[in-house]
Motif scaffolding. Structure first.
Motif, mmCIF file in Angstrom:
data_model
loop_
_atom_site.group_PDB
_atom_site.id
_atom_site.type_symbol
_atom_site.label_atom_id
_atom_site.label_comp_id
_atom_site.label_asym_id
_atom_site.label_seq_id
_atom_site.Cartn_x
_atom_site.Cartn_y
_atom_site.Cartn_z
ATOM 1 N N UNK A 107 59.678 20.722 34.192
ATOM 2 C CA UNK A 107 59.148 22.203 33.618
ATOM 3 C C UNK A 107 60.054 22.639 33.087
ATOM 4 N N UNK A 108 61.339 22.530 32.561
ATOM 5 C CA UNK A 108 61.909 23.257 32.145
ATOM 6 C C UNK A 108 61.180 23.596 30.630
ATOM 7 N N UNK A 109 60.654 22.580 30.197
ATOM 8 C CA UNK A 109 60.166 22.697 28.690
ATOM 9 C C UNK A 109 58.550 23.480 28.621
ATOM 10 N N UNK A 110 57.912 22.865 30.314
ATOM 11 C CA UNK A 110 56.768 23.630 29.908
ATOM 12 C C UNK A 110 57.007 26.021 29.961
ATOM 13 N N UNK B 285 65.889 25.257 38.241
ATOM 14 C CA UNK B 285 65.456 24.797 39.465
ATOM 15 C C UNK B 285 64.693 25.755 40.266
ATOM 16 N N UNK B 286 65.610 26.265 40.301
ATOM 17 C CA UNK B 286 64.197 26.895 41.475
ATOM 18 C C UNK B 286 63.269 27.706 40.705
ATOM 19 N N UNK B 287 63.642 27.859 39.699
ATOM 20 C CA UNK B 287 61.669 28.332 38.619
ATOM 21 C C UNK B 287 60.950 27.742 38.876
ATOM 22 N N UNK B 288 61.653 26.258 38.042
ATOM 23 C CA UNK B 288 60.423 25.097 38.272
ATOM 24 C C UNK B 288 59.545 24.671 39.309
ATOM 25 N N UNK B 289 61.253 24.557 40.580
ATOM 26 C CA UNK B 289 59.867 24.113 41.939
ATOM 27 C C UNK B 289 59.245 25.764 42.123
ATOM 28 N N UNK B 290 59.387 26.439 42.340
ATOM 29 C CA UNK B 290 58.008 27.444 42.620
ATOM 30 C C UNK B 290 56.700 27.052 40.988
#
Length: 526
Positions: free
Chosen positions: A185-188, A111-116
């Motif tokens: 975003x996770x899939x990206x 979740x932190x990664x996708x936000x960035x």
């Protein structure tokens, strides 16, 4: 051309973060394969794991497994800080995957990664979502709804979203917009890393063989969003489910629980669902193994709620008609047919008509119970097949020698002239490398000389499957050189190729032992 491969699940690679990933260890394994003269890396399905932690019971036939996203690579891209994941409990045993620990720890980090990602690379994310919209929109909403309903199966949800009514889905999209965006975003992130690894393998002259499960899970975005493609009743529950009758794996058969395909409806719309599914897989892989190939000829239907597979019955599948449509739509596909199990003359005819290579398993050759093992003796292999000592559903070579019936093992030792000085596992691998099969694939565990503790899966069992991991440093130069010598002896080395810069690696990771050198605008494998 004679080739060879190694079967190594990505989850089985070492890493400090609980599970093998698409990052540095995967690239290092490609280097190992190239040095060893092995041109195929066979992997298991890379989809999210579902019931029983199995990659064959996934929430999606399209999505990538979030656990395989490499955290160190994310940190190198500036999407994570090492301190945000280094202190997480990823499990206590580096040789076993702890799926519970992964589930508890991985998604907060992502979740932190996708936000960035959303803030720093919005255009990349938007392009990905547009490109993959045909499956991604359904999957992301499905996962957001699954989170909302505490992980329960979709067929237990309120009728509005369970039945995919437009007004209910519209409200759900609005309410869960942030969660839907997270799953997109996770899939990206996953497919960005997958494409990088695939490019890296291409540059090293290594082809990736993927694995497509025949069936999809009932609790999946695929069935939820396209129930018309499956044999479901008016309440969207299966009347009958998938499995197989008693065979060499199980005396009582196997109940898989998957919904059955509505083949008549699929044929009526030109097998569009299958065409899209296979086309997507062939974007990901260089070769595609399709599990349970005999299901295209006839499939086993078991009454829903049955305790064993004994009450099931065979029904006709689409036969060669589906593969003719696939070839018309997609061209000639590089497919391997998993044709193991209970075979009939009609299954054999279908394999011959398709032209796909089937599979031969050496461990089956010494079954003294009914005399059917002779078809798996190496001298009888056709050139157009893939030879294995054992697959992920079988024991390792040394494990088989320890656990198989005494008479079977005695016959194998005599027939193959197994010698402890060479290593009995190596003697079994030598038999398939020397066979007429165009391609011979061995499990990594056999190259490492591991026993039953390293078995990947035991069919018809729950617990203890899909967890084996290799120790750090497993893919040594010494082992690569020993394998390479065998490839030389049995004429399975790939030809030396000139690789255009179009296939240049996208990351700055060192090449390591792959033997890649740059000269002008080309790369040569040496």
């Amino acid at each position: 051309m004679r080739t060879s491969g190694i079967l190594m699940p990505i989850t089985s690679l070492p890493s400090p973060w609980g599970v093998g990933t698409l990052g540095g260890e995967a690239r290092a394994f490609v280097d190992f394969l190239a040095r060893a003269g092995v041109s195929i890396w066979q992997v298991l399905p890379i989809v999210p794991t579902g019931y029983g932690d199995s990659p064959y019971q996934s929430f999606s036939t399209y999505a990538g497994n979030p656990y395989l996203i490499d955290l160190d690579d994310l940190a190198a891209e500036g999407l994570l800080e090492r301190g945000e994941y280094a202190g997480v409990d990823w499990g206590s045993d580096p040789e076993r995957v702890d799926y519970g620990a992964l589930y508890r720890g991985r998604f907060d980090v992502l979740r932190r990664t996708v936000e960035r990602l959303q803030k720093t690379r919005p255009d990349e994310l938007a392009r990905f979502c547009e490109r993959e919209a045909t499956w991604l929109d359904d999957y992301a909403l499905f996962m957001a709804l699954k989170d909302l309903h505490h992980g329960t199966p979709w067929h237990t949800w309120p009728d509005g979203v369970r039945l995919c009514r437009a007004d209910a889905l519209s409200r759900a999209h609005e309410k869960l917009a942030e969660d839907v965006a997270f799953w997109q975003g996770v899939q990206c992130l996953f497919f960005s890393q997958w494409e990088r690894l695939h490019d890296y393998a291409r540059a090293a002259g290594v082809r990736i063989m993927g694995d497509l499960p025949f069936y999809v899970a009932l609790d999946s975005a695929d069935v939820w969003s396209h129930p018309e493609q499956f044999q479901l009743d008016a309440d969207l529950r299966p009347r009958e489910i998938a499995g197989v009758p008693p065979d060499g794996f199980s005396d009582i058969g196997q109940i898989w629980g998957n919904p059955l395909f509505a083949w008549d409806r699929m044929k009526a719309d030109g097998y569009e669902w299958w065409c899209q599914r296979v086309a997507f897989q062939l974007r990901l892989y260089d070769v595609l193994r399709i599990d349970h190939f005999r299901g295209f000829d006839s499939y086993f239907a078991i009454p829903a709620g049955a305790v064993t597979a004994a009450g099931g019955r065979w029904r006709n599948g689409p036969g060669i008609d589906l593969f003719r449509v696939l070839e018309q739509r997609l061209g000639r596909c590089d497919i391997v047919a998993e044709d193991l199990g209970y075979l009939t003359d009609s299954v054999r005819r279908l394999l011959e008509e398709s032209g796909f290579p089937g599979m031969k398993v050496l461990e089956f050759a010494f079954d003294t119970r009914d005399g059917t093992g002779a078809a798996y003796l190496p001298f009888s292999y056709p050139a157009n097949c893939i030879a294995y000592v054992g697959t992920h559903d079988n024991d390792t070579a040394l494990g088989w020698l320890e656990t198989a019936p005494e008479g079977d093992v005695a016959l194998a030792r005599e027939y193959l002239h197994l010698d402890p000085a060479e290593g009995e596992g190596w003697g079994m691998m030598r038999a398939i490398w020397a066979s007429p099969a165009d391609t011979a694939v061995v499990q990594m565990q056999d190259l490492l000389g591991l026993g039953s503790d390293a078995r990947v899966n035991t069919p018809s069992t729950l617990g203890g499957n899909w967890v084996w991991r290799a120790r750090p440093g497993f893919a040594s130069r010494e082992l690569a050189d020993r394998v390479r010598r065998q490839m030389e002896l049995y004429h399975r080395l790939p030809p030396i190729k000139v690789v255009p810069d179009d296939y240049a690696r996208r990351d700055a990771a060192p090449v390591g032992g792959a033997g890649i050198m740059r000269t002008g605008q080309f790369r040569f494998r040496i």
